[in-house]
Design a protein around this motif. Sequence first.
Motif, PDB file in Angstrom:
ATOM      1  N   HIS A 259      49.547  37.424  30.970  1.00 19.25           N
ATOM      2  CA  HIS A 259      48.118  37.524  31.255  1.00 19.25           C
ATOM      3  C   HIS A 259      47.882  38.138  32.631  1.00 19.25           C
ATOM      4  CE1 HIS A 259      46.522  35.563  27.716  1.00 19.25           C
ATOM      5  NE2 HIS A 259      47.452  34.617  27.833  1.00 19.25           N
ATOM      6  N   ASN A 260      48.651  37.707  33.633  1.00 19.72           N
ATOM      7  CA  ASN A 260      48.514  38.270  34.979  1.00 19.72           C
ATOM      8  C   ASN A 260      48.883  39.743  35.006  1.00 19.72           C
ATOM      9  OD1 ASN A 260      47.595  35.891  36.099  1.00 19.72           O
ATOM     10  ND2 ASN A 260      49.603  35.280  36.867  1.00 19.72           N
ATOM     11  N   GLU A 261      49.914  40.126  34.269  1.00 17.73           N
ATOM     12  CA  GLU A 261      50.333  41.526  34.204  1.00 17.73           C
ATOM     13  C   GLU A 261      49.250  42.366  33.537  1.00 17.73           C
ATOM     14  OE1 GLU A 261      53.146  44.782  34.692  1.00 17.73           O
ATOM     15  OE2 GLU A 261      52.459  43.012  35.767  1.00 17.73           O
ATOM     16  N   ALA A 262      48.669  41.863  32.473  1.00 17.79           N
ATOM     17  CA  ALA A 262      47.579  42.592  31.800  1.00 17.79           C
ATOM     18  C   ALA A 262      46.393  42.767  32.744  1.00 17.79           C
ATOM     19  CB  ALA A 262      47.157  41.859  30.531  1.00 17.79           C
ATOM     20  N   ASP A 263      46.067  41.727  33.504  1.00 19.51           N
ATOM     21  CA  ASP A 263      44.976  41.826  34.484  1.00 19.51           C
ATOM     22  C   ASP A 263      45.304  42.843  35.573  1.00 19.51           C
ATOM     23  OD1 ASP A 263      43.293  40.023  33.255  1.00 19.51           O
ATOM     24  OD2 ASP A 263      43.871  38.331  34.534  1.00 19.51           O
ATOM     25  N   ARG A 264      46.541  42.828  36.056  1.00 20.54           N
ATOM     26  CA  ARG A 264      46.946  43.777  37.102  1.00 20.54           C
ATOM     27  C   ARG A 264      46.795  45.212  36.621  1.00 20.54           C
ATOM     28  NH1 ARG A 264      51.214  46.902  38.625  1.00 20.54           N
ATOM     29  NH2 ARG A 264      52.447  46.354  36.798  1.00 20.54           N
ATOM     30  N   LEU A 265      47.276  45.485  35.420  1.00 16.08           N
ATOM     31  CA  LEU A 265      47.189  46.839  34.873  1.00 16.08           C
ATOM     32  C   LEU A 265      45.739  47.246  34.634  1.00 16.08           C
ATOM     33  CD1 LEU A 265      50.187  46.653  32.372  1.00 16.08           C
ATOM     34  CD2 LEU A 265      50.132  47.832  34.582  1.00 16.08           C
ATOM     35  N   ARG A 266      44.929  46.314  34.114  1.00 18.47           N
ATOM     36  CA  ARG A 266      43.511  46.606  33.868  1.00 18.47           C
ATOM     37  C   ARG A 266      42.795  46.932  35.170  1.00 18.47           C
ATOM     38  NH1 ARG A 266      39.327  43.659  34.627  1.00 18.47           N
ATOM     39  NH2 ARG A 266      40.505  41.737  34.833  1.00 18.47           N
ATOM     40  N   LEU A 267      43.051  46.121  36.203  1.00 18.04           N
ATOM     41  CA  LEU A 267      42.400  46.359  37.493  1.00 18.04           C
ATOM     42  C   LEU A 267      42.848  47.670  38.131  1.00 18.04           C
ATOM     43  CD1 LEU A 267      42.414  42.750  38.963  1.00 18.04           C
ATOM     44  CD2 LEU A 267      40.431  44.067  38.193  1.00 18.04           C
ATOM     45  N   ASN A 268      44.108  48.046  37.949  1.00 19.33           N
ATOM     46  CA  ASN A 268      44.579  49.331  38.473  1.00 19.33           C
ATOM     47  C   ASN A 268      43.815  50.498  37.865  1.00 19.33           C
ATOM     48  OD1 ASN A 268      46.462  48.202  40.170  1.00 19.33           O
ATOM     49  ND2 ASN A 268      48.190  48.554  38.812  1.00 19.33           N
ATOM     50  N   LEU A 269      43.373  50.343  36.632  1.00 21.12           N
ATOM     51  CA  LEU A 269      42.587  51.398  35.980  1.00 21.12           C
ATOM     52  C   LEU A 269      41.104  51.315  36.344  1.00 21.12           C
ATOM     53  CD1 LEU A 269      44.150  51.438  32.410  1.00 21.12           C
ATOM     54  CD2 LEU A 269      44.173  53.304  34.061  1.00 21.12           C
ATOM     55  N   GLU A 270      40.575  50.106  36.448  1.00 21.98           N
ATOM     56  CA  GLU A 270      39.125  49.941  36.626  1.00 21.98           C
ATOM     57  C   GLU A 270      38.656  49.992  38.076  1.00 21.98           C
ATOM     58  OE1 GLU A 270      37.885  46.390  34.639  1.00 21.98           O
ATOM     59  OE2 GLU A 270      38.534  47.118  32.686  1.00 21.98           O
ATOM     60  N   GLN A 271      39.397  49.390  38.995  1.00 18.88           N
ATOM     61  CA  GLN A 271      38.908  49.276  40.366  1.00 18.88           C
ATOM     62  C   GLN A 271      38.632  50.609  41.058  1.00 18.88           C
ATOM     63  OE1 GLN A 271      41.624  46.471  42.200  1.00 18.88           O
ATOM     64  NE2 GLN A 271      40.036  44.904  42.174  1.00 18.88           N
ATOM     65  N   PRO A 272      39.491  51.624  40.920  1.00 21.73           N
ATOM     66  CA  PRO A 272      39.180  52.875  41.623  1.00 21.73           C
ATOM     67  C   PRO A 272      37.826  53.473  41.230  1.00 21.73           C
ATOM     68  CG  PRO A 272      41.447  52.881  40.914  1.00 21.73           C
ATOM     69  CD  PRO A 272      40.801  51.671  40.289  1.00 21.73           C
ATOM     70  N   LYS A 273      37.421  53.293  39.993  1.00 24.81           N
ATOM     71  CA  LYS A 273      36.134  53.821  39.532  1.00 24.81           C
ATOM     72  C   LYS A 273      34.963  53.125  40.216  1.00 24.81           C
ATOM     73  CE  LYS A 273      38.134  54.307  34.968  1.00 24.81           C
ATOM     74  NZ  LYS A 273      38.115  53.775  33.621  1.00 24.81           N
ATOM     75  N   LEU A 274      35.180  51.906  40.673  1.00 24.29           N
ATOM     76  CA  LEU A 274      34.115  51.112  41.266  1.00 24.29           C
ATOM     77  C   LEU A 274      33.973  51.324  42.771  1.00 24.29           C
ATOM     78  CD1 LEU A 274      34.888  47.790  39.366  1.00 24.29           C
ATOM     79  CD2 LEU A 274      33.212  49.543  38.760  1.00 24.29           C
ATOM     80  N   GLN A 275      34.901  52.030  43.379  1.00 23.85           N
ATOM     81  CA  GLN A 275      34.879  52.230  44.823  1.00 23.85           C
ATOM     82  C   GLN A 275      33.900  53.331  45.214  1.00 23.85           C
ATOM     83  OE1 GLN A 275      36.547  49.999  46.758  1.00 23.85           O
ATOM     84  NE2 GLN A 275      36.911  49.148  44.731  1.00 23.85           N
TER      85      GLN A 275
END
Length: 117
Positions: A67-83
């Motif tokens: 679950h933590n790995e899935a969250d890490r990968l998801r955030l790596n894709l989503e967070q840059p778009k939000l900056q």
Amino acid sequence: LLLTSTASAQNFGVDVSFPIHYNFIGSDDLSATNEVFGNDRVELYSKYMDGCIKRYGGHGANSLCSHNEADRLRLNLEQPKLQTNYTEIGFKKTKLSDDTWSMLQTFWAGAKAKENF
């Protein structure tokens, strides 16, 4: 630990050394994953995930590690778009003050002398 990879320069990207955007071992077709990333990378990542699951418990996709790995990968894709970029290219190059530059040079010289950098 030095590992070689069968990944060609054409296929090289952010996920070749270690998963950044997509899970190595979550593919439906592991042979295709091995072809792109190289068996050594997939094996290393599998051992990493297995070690985490052994240490912290759980089973496969239901483990806290997964679950933590899935969250890490998801955030790596989503967070840059939000900056928000504050300049057209996202950063601004400026000159350091003389005092700051002097402190940086002093620190670097001391660290270099100690071979502790």
